[in-house]
Write an enzyme that holds these catalytic residues in place. Structure first.
Site, mmCIF file in Angstrom:
data_model
loop_
_atom_site.group_PDB
_atom_site.id
_atom_site.type_symbol
_atom_site.label_atom_id
_atom_site.label_comp_id
_atom_site.label_asym_id
_atom_site.label_seq_id
_atom_site.Cartn_x
_atom_site.Cartn_y
_atom_site.Cartn_z
ATOM 1 N N HIS A 128 83.077 58.749 30.735
ATOM 2 C CA HIS A 128 82.377 57.748 31.550
ATOM 3 C C HIS A 128 81.269 57.027 30.791
ATOM 4 C CE1 HIS A 128 84.278 58.733 35.461
ATOM 5 N NE2 HIS A 128 84.593 59.807 34.756
ATOM 6 N N SER A 188 87.333 73.875 38.681
ATOM 7 C CA SER A 188 87.403 72.449 38.394
ATOM 8 C C SER A 188 86.183 71.731 38.960
ATOM 9 C CB SER A 188 88.685 71.883 39.013
ATOM 10 O OG SER A 188 88.667 70.476 38.985
ATOM 11 N N ASP A 246 90.158 58.905 15.937
ATOM 12 C CA ASP A 246 89.103 59.786 16.427
ATOM 13 C C ASP A 246 88.903 59.644 17.930
ATOM 14 O OD1 ASP A 246 88.553 60.719 13.842
ATOM 15 O OD2 ASP A 246 87.354 58.947 13.428
ATOM 16 N N ASP A 255 88.234 59.287 42.984
ATOM 17 C CA ASP A 255 88.700 60.246 41.965
ATOM 18 C C ASP A 255 90.040 60.876 42.351
ATOM 19 O OD1 ASP A 255 88.935 62.380 40.194
ATOM 20 O OD2 ASP A 255 87.032 63.337 40.743
ATOM 21 N N ASP A 278 88.638 54.826 14.294
ATOM 22 C CA ASP A 278 89.009 55.749 13.223
ATOM 23 C C ASP A 278 87.893 55.703 12.190
ATOM 24 O OD1 ASP A 278 90.101 57.264 11.245
ATOM 25 O OD2 ASP A 278 91.857 56.006 10.903
ATOM 26 N N HIS A 288 86.598 68.654 40.161
ATOM 27 C CA HIS A 288 87.178 67.549 40.927
ATOM 28 C C HIS A 288 87.689 68.031 42.293
ATOM 29 C CE1 HIS A 288 87.095 64.811 37.457
ATOM 30 N NE2 HIS A 288 87.311 65.900 36.759
#
Lengths: 554, 554
Positions: A78, A365, A50, A194, A442, A367
């Protein structure tokens, strides 16, 4: 406390060479703070998994030293590991209000206490042991994102978090350029920045540009408008609602996470919605179709999401009506391309007009692109640089970008998860390695699925399984019943009766051979059966199903 | 022969609402010709499947009527089903020389006779029954591609095949615009046209533009250059070799399909390589690294390909040396994005400089963009139009493009596989449906894996399997041995001993309950065990493994 005044350590536990599970340890002497604790979505070959969280053995081994977890923003990559981390580690968590609002929801879902969360706002400065941590406003695809300045006795570390330099953000709150300039003036020891878009030249467009595209789409729509987006993108949602207001449409919110986030954002004042604009999804039929917008989840084609269910005519409350305009305001995350494209196809089949990424400016985006990254480097002028948040190639590109600005290659550390990067005021080096890696979640199991289980799932998924059961008479040392063969996921048995008969015959022969040769050890018998049958089936079918001999004893 | 002079039928058996397994039936009276017979690569949920071919029941039911299969070009999605089709259907195949050259290789690999292949060249016209078929030169990402004009007593059908309108093709052989113009003048009844890039505005760049990018990359490379591309893109290969010659580098060919296609193309004169340029892969170390180019496969990150093996340090003959320049001259096919990006990451980790799509003009599409499609429509001015070769959304976009040129919506047929489209000189309609669909090929099995097997594989892949074996004493009607539980792909057993013990206990209880309640029918006992255990495991783990009870009798 064993003080080491001259050294600070930076240890990434996630986010290096991968998009996801961002987590960075900063250690000074006997004090540790952690930046972010994210999850990662499973790779294609992690069947049945998962989600993936970072291995935090290092933190557990040093649990008394961990003083705080500091969050940059509320995205899953995060904060998503916190429900698991906080079960094992009792430590205060600092973040902005929206970040903590979203986190609280996650903790509640996982029955984890949210009593040790501490809200800060951009511009704040907090002291944790020897660390003085500043929260600096940046733009990103979720509101209330911050970069961190972490003052240590050795020098200042700046972690950008996820950011872009939007000059016209939707809420008017521009990135705190002045603070970054000030930090650069005072001197930055290490920058962690980043790298997601380090491959992209130029600038990332402003979030506001999506508003223009919304306007176009709304102007052309005659029937209902359905917008799917990331629920966490509050500014996108605000723009959708603003455009709806402009075109006098009412808005219904659909999908669990969309409802959750809108509720939190409204409560905390991050969304501004005039009275009477929101209507319940059950009431949409009381309005003309030209007066309705449905804001929903499913922009990634997730099979259980509201939009996908609508596309498949499988949603309880909303079905697509020919003439509906569906706006998919997102780009497929790598790996989701086919899911998204299948959803689009089904929407078209239902007669909807679909506005999606490859034909329009319907997403931007969150970013920074190359020119924005360069500005950040030039503002901060760090001594050392660690590119973070990216696949390996993104880290490399970001490293090259820094070099193009004049930074020496030896001052740049393209790191691996678990590496210990140690900095003094004028030197940086990799000095060690701590435990790091993937912990697979999972269902309710955390870490109980490892490589062997995954290898088995892969084999099962490719060619299925054949189970051979034999009952042995202990005393006489001979077969009492069987062999019986049962298969699953191998061939459609009704069309392959002969094959299965032949297979059984081979097993019998193998067993007889064992008896003749006085092979009585079960392991040896099983291995004989497995080899014989495996070879035979490969010859006949070019498939390698899992072969599982089971011997019972009576 | 029951003649129906006024009607021609077009029946797509593949390629509608999907990229792959292109196959179109054209029937006039008692005569059938088939355009292309391609394969499709399996969808993500077709676990373990190697490839997918069209269901040709309709052709087998009408086998005496099938007069020919006519090929447009040599890509897998147009010829890849032929090894399977020709095993069931003996019929002449027509195609250009390179197309047949590649096909022959495929047939040989599958032990199918290649004796009934007939080479044509662009400009040729052949007569098959009432059909007069013209082969018209077009540009595409494989050499020797043609469109087809199919003259029938009802009117002319044009099938573009896959095409773009490259104004500066590498071999100088421009698309036969004049022929298309002439056909348009004489009148076209039905156009079937490539929709792959119907979403893309503007023009697709010329293949020659890749040569410019090659030149840039070669100029900057100091060590070896490794180029990965589609082996079928002869013009790309020619440009790589031309650039190698210019920079005085020798070329080694690596990878089975690359070696095969280059050999065929050289034999047939489609590649032009000066003497002495090609060197054996085993000899590359006899040359300075600045004098070597390796041309190879693996541009899609395919796990077993040469490039992927090199990236993983798993290739027998070539390992990546820091400083190598790797050029990935292809775009990831949808679904392959993650494989390609993993390969790029590993190449960077090995110290290679990697030139790839998102940062450069290192690949161009082989399919016409919107402006080229418009030109094709305007040249041919067909009465009816069937968009082909695309996901559903591509067909819709292509239909809208045709409407924007003035075509009436009712003259456009966005069709489904299996639909019978019937045309007279002035009318078109969907008049029926024939069997169509996916036949799954897994190893040597063709069609022996169906939905049940796939459903099992999916369940096995997600949560694994638990097998419960019980030996019953027939006479006493009670358990003689077991229950034993064996699991695969469920949990890592050593860390879950307690769970498995508890599970066994539940099975025992279920068996005892059956005995108490006099439930003796095996199916009922099995179903009881399955339900009890399934519920228990879901509660404990939130997983739903396959549960397979097996009862033996002594």
């Amino acid at each position: 406390m064993a003080r080491q005044p001259g050294k600070v350590q930076i240890i990434p536990l996630g986010g290096m060479g991968e998009i996801g599970k961002n987590m960075t340890v900063i250690r000074y002497g006997d004090e540790i703070i952690v930046v972010d604790a994210g999850l990662m979505f499973p790779e294609d070959d992690m069947l049945g998994i998962d989600l993936v969280i970072p291995d935090i053995s290092y933190l557990l081994d040093n649990r008394e030293l961990v003083k705080a977890i500091v969050l940059t923003h509320g995205h899953e990559d995060h904060i998503g590991a916190l429900p698991y981390v906080l079960k094992q580690l009792s430590v205060p968590v600092y973040g902005t209000r929206l970040t903590l609002g979203i986190l609280e929801g996650r903790l509640k879902e996982n029955n984890v206490s949210a009593s040790n969360l501490h809200a800060v706002k951009s511009g704040d400065q907090i002291q944790i042991g020897h660390f003085s941590i500043g929260f600096i406003r940046v733009s990103h695809s979720i509101a209330d994102s911050v970069a961190l300045s972490i003052k240590t006795p050795v020098g200042v570390i700046v972690h950008t978090g996820d950011f872009k330099l939007d000059q016209t953000p939707v809420d008017g709150k521009v990135t705190d350029f002045h603070k970054f300039a000030e930090l650069g003036d005072q001197g930055v020891l290490v920058l962690l920045a980043d790298s997601t878009n380090a491959e992209r030249p130029g600038y990332t467009p402003s979030e506001k540009s999506v508003g223009v595209t919304f306007d176009d789409a709304f102007r052309n729509a005659r029937e209902r408008i359905i917008i799917a987006s990331f629920s966490s993108n509050i500014h996108r949602i605000q723009q959708a609602i603003d455009t709806a207001c402009k075109y006098r449409r009412r808005v219904a919110i659909l999908g669990r996470s969309m409802v959750n986030v809108v509720t939190i954002a409204l409560e905390l004042g991050y969304l501004n919605i005039p009275e009477g604009v929101i209507v319940d999804i059950d009431e949409i039929n009381n309005y003309p179709s030209s007066g309705i917008v449905i804001l929903t989840t499913g922009s990634q084609g997730e099979p259980m999401s509201a939009l996908t269910r609508m596309a498949m005519s499988d949603h309880k409350k909303v079905e697509i009506i020919p003439g509906d305009t569906v706006i998919i305001s997102a780009t497929p995350i790598p790996g989701n391309e086919k899911l998204v494209s299948r959803t689009i196809d089904f929407l078209f089949r239902q007669g909807a007009e679909v506005v999606y990424e490859s034909t329009s400016g319907i997403h931007v985006s969150g970013h920074a692109s190359q020119e924005e990254l360069k500005l950040m480097h030039n503002l901060l002028r760090p001594k050392f640089f660690i590119p973070v948040h990216g696949e390996y190639r993104h880290l490399i590109k970001h490293s090259k970008l820094a070099q193009s600005l004049g930074m020496a290659k030896e001052n740049i550390f393209v790191a691996e998860n678990g590496q210990v990067l140690e900095f003094t005021a004028d030197k940086g080096a990799v000095t060690g390695k701590v435990t790091s890696g993937n912990v697979l979640v999972d269902g309710l199991g955390v870490g109980d699925v490892g490589n062997i289980v995954l290898r088995d799932r892969r084999q099962l998924s490719q060619d299925g399984i054949l189970i051979i059961v034999v009952t042995m008479d202990k005393q006489r040392g001979q077969v009492a019943a069987g062999p019986d063969i049962v298969s699953r996921g191998f061939v459609y048995v009704r069309e392959s009766e002969q094959l299965m008969e032949d297979a059984k015959e081979r097993v019998k022969q193998a067993l007889e051979k064992c008896e003749l040769n006085n092979i009585t050890e079960w392991a040896a018998i099983k291995s004989n059966v497995r080899d014989t049958l495996g070879k035979y089936l490969y010859e006949r079918t070019r498939r390698r199903p899992m072969i599982l001999p089971i011997i019972m004893e009576v």
